[in-house]
Design an enzyme around this catalytic site. Structure first.
Site, PDB file in Angstrom:
ATOM      1  N   HIS A   1       3.612  -4.752 -10.504  1.00 39.69           N
ATOM      2  CA  HIS A   1       3.240  -6.024  -9.863  1.00 39.69           C
ATOM      3  C   HIS A   1       3.654  -7.204 -10.762  1.00 39.69           C
ATOM      4  O   HIS A   1       3.302  -8.350 -10.472  1.00 39.69           O
ATOM      5  CB  HIS A   1       1.717  -6.115  -9.701  1.00 39.69           C
ATOM      6  CG  HIS A   1       1.101  -5.172  -8.704  1.00 39.69           C
ATOM      7  ND1 HIS A   1       1.607  -4.937  -7.451  1.00 39.69           N
ATOM      8  CD2 HIS A   1      -0.046  -4.444  -8.773  1.00 39.69           C
ATOM      9  CE1 HIS A   1       0.808  -4.088  -6.796  1.00 39.69           C
ATOM     10  NE2 HIS A   1      -0.190  -3.776  -7.579  1.00 39.69           N
ATOM     11  N   TRP A  29       2.299   2.022  -0.033  1.00 41.65           N
ATOM     12  CA  TRP A  29       3.060   2.525   1.120  1.00 41.65           C
ATOM     13  C   TRP A  29       4.515   2.799   0.719  1.00 41.65           C
ATOM     14  O   TRP A  29       5.026   3.916   0.830  1.00 41.65           O
ATOM     15  CB  TRP A  29       2.970   1.490   2.240  1.00 41.65           C
ATOM     16  CG  TRP A  29       3.706   1.801   3.503  1.00 41.65           C
ATOM     17  CD1 TRP A  29       4.087   3.040   3.954  1.00 41.65           C
ATOM     18  CD2 TRP A  29       4.123   0.852   4.490  1.00 41.65           C
ATOM     19  NE1 TRP A  29       4.718   2.913   5.174  1.00 41.65           N
ATOM     20  CE2 TRP A  29       4.759   1.579   5.525  1.00 41.65           C
ATOM     21  CE3 TRP A  29       4.015  -0.538   4.616  1.00 41.65           C
ATOM     22  CZ2 TRP A  29       5.289   0.964   6.659  1.00 41.65           C
ATOM     23  CZ3 TRP A  29       4.538  -1.144   5.752  1.00 41.65           C
ATOM     24  CH2 TRP A  29       5.167  -0.407   6.755  1.00 41.65           C
ATOM     25  N   MET A  33      -1.052   8.415   6.091  1.00 44.81           N
ATOM     26  CA  MET A  33      -1.469   8.074   4.722  1.00 44.81           C
ATOM     27  C   MET A  33      -2.976   7.856   4.645  1.00 44.81           C
ATOM     28  O   MET A  33      -3.617   8.229   3.667  1.00 44.81           O
ATOM     29  CB  MET A  33      -0.687   6.856   4.216  1.00 44.81           C
ATOM     30  CG  MET A  33       0.770   7.191   3.917  1.00 44.81           C
ATOM     31  SD  MET A  33       1.677   5.835   3.146  1.00 44.81           S
ATOM     32  CE  MET A  33       0.877   5.693   1.550  1.00 44.81           C
TER      33      MET A  33
HETATM   34  S1  PPS Z   1      -2.274  -2.777  -4.218  1.00 47.14           S
HETATM   35  O1  PPS Z   1      -3.650  -2.304  -4.414  1.00 47.14           O
HETATM   36  O2  PPS Z   1      -2.151  -4.178  -4.663  1.00 47.14           O
HETATM   37  O3  PPS Z   1      -1.285  -1.935  -4.839  1.00 47.14           O
HETATM   38  O4  PPS Z   1      -2.112  -2.791  -2.623  1.00 47.14           O
HETATM   39  P1  PPS Z   1      -0.759  -2.512  -1.832  1.00 47.14           P
HETATM   40  O5  PPS Z   1      -0.552  -1.068  -1.734  1.00 47.14           O
HETATM   41  O6  PPS Z   1       0.345  -3.338  -2.382  1.00 47.14           O
HETATM   42  O7  PPS Z   1      -1.108  -3.101  -0.375  1.00 47.14           O
HETATM   43  C1  PPS Z   1      -2.151  -2.605   0.411  1.00 47.14           C
HETATM   44  C2  PPS Z   1      -1.864  -2.959   1.863  1.00 47.14           C
HETATM   45  O8  PPS Z   1      -0.838  -2.078   2.365  1.00 47.14           O
HETATM   46  C3  PPS Z   1      -1.324  -1.458   3.563  1.00 47.14           C
HETATM   47  N1  PPS Z   1      -0.718  -0.136   3.756  1.00 47.14           N
HETATM   48  C4  PPS Z   1       0.059   0.163   4.807  1.00 47.14           C
HETATM   49  N2  PPS Z   1       0.508  -0.579   5.837  1.00 47.14           N
HETATM   50  C5  PPS Z   1       1.298   0.043   6.761  1.00 47.14           C
HETATM   51  N3  PPS Z   1       1.634   1.342   6.700  1.00 47.14           N
HETATM   52  C6  PPS Z   1       1.197   2.137   5.701  1.00 47.14           C
HETATM   53  N4  PPS Z   1       1.537   3.429   5.659  1.00 47.14           N
HETATM   54  C7  PPS Z   1       0.380   1.548   4.689  1.00 47.14           C
HETATM   55  N5  PPS Z   1      -0.210   1.993   3.562  1.00 47.14           N
HETATM   56  C8  PPS Z   1      -0.875   0.971   3.026  1.00 47.14           C
HETATM   57  C9  PPS Z   1      -2.816  -1.375   3.316  1.00 47.14           C
HETATM   58  O9  PPS Z   1      -3.507  -1.063   4.503  1.00 47.14           O
HETATM   59  C10 PPS Z   1      -3.086  -2.761   2.758  1.00 47.14           C
HETATM   60  O10 PPS Z   1      -3.006  -3.768   3.770  1.00 47.14           O
HETATM   61  P2  PPS Z   1      -4.260  -4.277   4.637  1.00 47.14           P
HETATM   62  O11 PPS Z   1      -3.763  -5.475   5.374  1.00 47.14           O
HETATM   63  O12 PPS Z   1      -5.371  -4.590   3.695  1.00 47.14           O
HETATM   64  O13 PPS Z   1      -4.612  -3.146   5.572  1.00 47.14           O
END
Ligand code: PPS
Length: 312
Positions: free
Chosen positions: A127, A71, A251
Site C-alpha cells: 500500500h 481480490w 472469496m
Molecule cells: S485492504 O484491507 O486495505 O487490503 O482492503 P482491500 O482488499 O484493498 O479492499 C477491500 C475491498 O475489496 C472488496 N473485495 C472484492 N470486490 C469484488 N470482488 C471480490 N472478489 C472482492 N474481494 C474483496 C471488499 O469487499 C472491500 O470492498 P467493500 O466496498 O468494503 O465491500
C-alpha cells in the site's frame, strides 16, 4: 488451507487481539509523515525495508487500502501458482518455511532476509507510496500492477473497515471519518497523494494500471490482460478457473479459511456505488472539488472515470 494463509491468519488474529487491548491514541504511529497501524507495522521494519532487494521477475501489486488489494492479490497469486505448475518450481510453492505475509511493509524486521530465500516469482503486495518503496523496486525491471478504485467507494469501504476492526481507529459518524479521509489522516496516508504520486509512474512500460470498476465490469477480460502483462503461460481453461475462484461470492465463502476472523469484515459488499448510501450533498461537493484540484487532467484521474462512477 495453504501454510501461507495460516501465517497470514495468525498475524491478523494477533493484530486484532493487540488492537483490542490498546488505547486509541496508540493504534497508529507516524513514519516519514505518514500514519501506519502499530499492530502490523513498525519503524524497525521500515528501516529494515530499505535493504530489500527487488528481483526483475518479482510480481508487485500496488494499491491504496480498500482498493481491492486482497481480490487482485488472490488473482495474481493464483496466476503465479498455476503457472508454476508448468515449471520445476512447483514443489516449492507450498513449503511452509518459505512463506511470508504478502504485504511488503507488514511484519517483523527480519522478513527481508528471509525473503531472499523465496523462490521466483515472488508475489508482493504493497500500500506504500512509490517514494516510500525501497529504492531497488523502481530501479528493477519488476512488473507492477497498479490497482486504483474510485475515491468514494474507497472511503465508504475504509469507513466500515475502520469501525469493524480493532487495530484501526473508530469513528462515531461517517462525517467524522470523511473529515479524516479528506485530510489524509488515514493509515498509509492520503488517497489523493497516493494516486497523484503513482501517476508519475503510470506511463512506465513495467507498470500496468487496472481499476476495481473495470474488473467488476468484466473480470475475465481483466484477468486475461493481467496474465498477458506478466507473461504467465496459462491455458484458457486455467485462466477461467482463476476467474471463477476470484468471484466475490467464492472469496467471501472461503474467507474464514483465507482471512480468519477478519474475513467477515473485509468481504463486505464488493460492489460499485455503495457510496451513494453514505455521502451527503456536502460530502459530494467537497470530494468532487478535491478530485478535480488534485487529480483532474492526470492519466490516473482519467482512468478512474470519475464522471461515471462518482457523480451524484
Ligand atoms: S485492504 O484491507 O486495505 O487490503 O482492503 P482491500 O482488499 O484493498 O479492499 C477491500 C475491498 O475489496 C472488496 N473485495 C472484492 N470486490 C469484488 N470482488 C471480490 N472478489 C472482492 N474481494 C474483496 C471488499 O469487499 C472491500 O470492498 P467493500 O466496498 O468494503 O465491500
Amino acid at each position: 488451507m495453504s501454510t501461507q494463509r495460516k501465517k497470514f491468519i495468525a498475524l491478523v488474529d494477533k493484530a486484532m487481539d493487540d488492537g483490542a487491548k490498546m488505547a486509541p491514541e496508540d493504534l497508529m504511529f507516524s513514519y516519514k509523515g505518514i500514519l501506519y497501524p502499530s499492530t502490523v507495522c513498525s519503524p524497525e521494519t521500515f528501516k529494515a525495508l530499505e535493504s530489500f532487494e527487488a528481483r526483475d521477475d518479482d510480481v508487485f501489486l500496488a494499491g491504496y487500502p480498500k482498493s481491492g488489494t486482497n481480490w487482485v492479490g488472490q488473482i495474481l497469486t493464483d496466476l503465479v501458482t498455476t503457472s508454476s505448475k508448468h515449471t520445476e518450481n512447483f514443489n516449492r510453492v507450498d513449503d511452509e518455511e518459505l512463506e511470508e505475509f504478502p504485504y511488503l511493509e507488514v511484519g517483523d524486521a527480519e522478513k527481508y532476509q528471509r525473503m531472499e530465500n523465496l523462490p521466483s516469482r515472488r508475489v508482493i503486495f504493497t500500500h506504500l507510496l512509490p517514494h516510500n518503496l525501497p529504492a531497488s523496486v523502481l530501479k528493477s525491471e519488476a512488473k507492477i500492477l497498479l490497482l486504483i478504485r474510485n475515491p468514494k467507494d474507497v472511503a465508504t469501504s475504509f469507513y466500515h473497515f475502520s469501525n469493524g476492526l480493532s487495530p484501526l481507529p473508530t469513528y462515531k459518524t461517517f462525517d467524522d471519518f470523511f473529515t479524516a479521509f479528506m485530510n489524509g489522516e488515514m493509515p498509509w496516508g492520503s488517497y489523493f497523494d497516493y494516486v497523484f504520486e503513482w501517476n508519475k509512474h503510470a506511463d512506465k512500460k513495467n507498470v500496468m494500471t487496472v481499476t476495481y470498476e473495470e474488473l467488476k465490469e468484466n473480470r475475465a477480460l481483466g484477468v486475461k490482460k493481467i496474465s498477458e502483462f506478466f507473461e504467465f503461460p496459462l491455458t484458457d481453461e486455467e485462466l477461467q478457473e482463476v476467474v471463477d475462484r476470484s468471484s466475490f461470492q467464492a472469496m467471501k465463502e472461503n474467507s474464514t479459511k483465507t482471512h480468519g476472523a477478519m474475513g467477515s469484515v473485509l468481504f463486505r459488499k464488493g460492489s460499485v456505488n455503495d457510496w451513494k448510501n453514505f455521502f451527503s450533498e456536502d460530502h459530494n461537493q467537497k470530494m468532487d472539488m478535491t478530485f478535480e484540484e488534485r487529480l483532474g487532467g492526470t492519466k490516473l484521474g482519467e482512468k478512474l472515470n470519475y464522471g461515471v462512477y462518482c457523480k451524484a
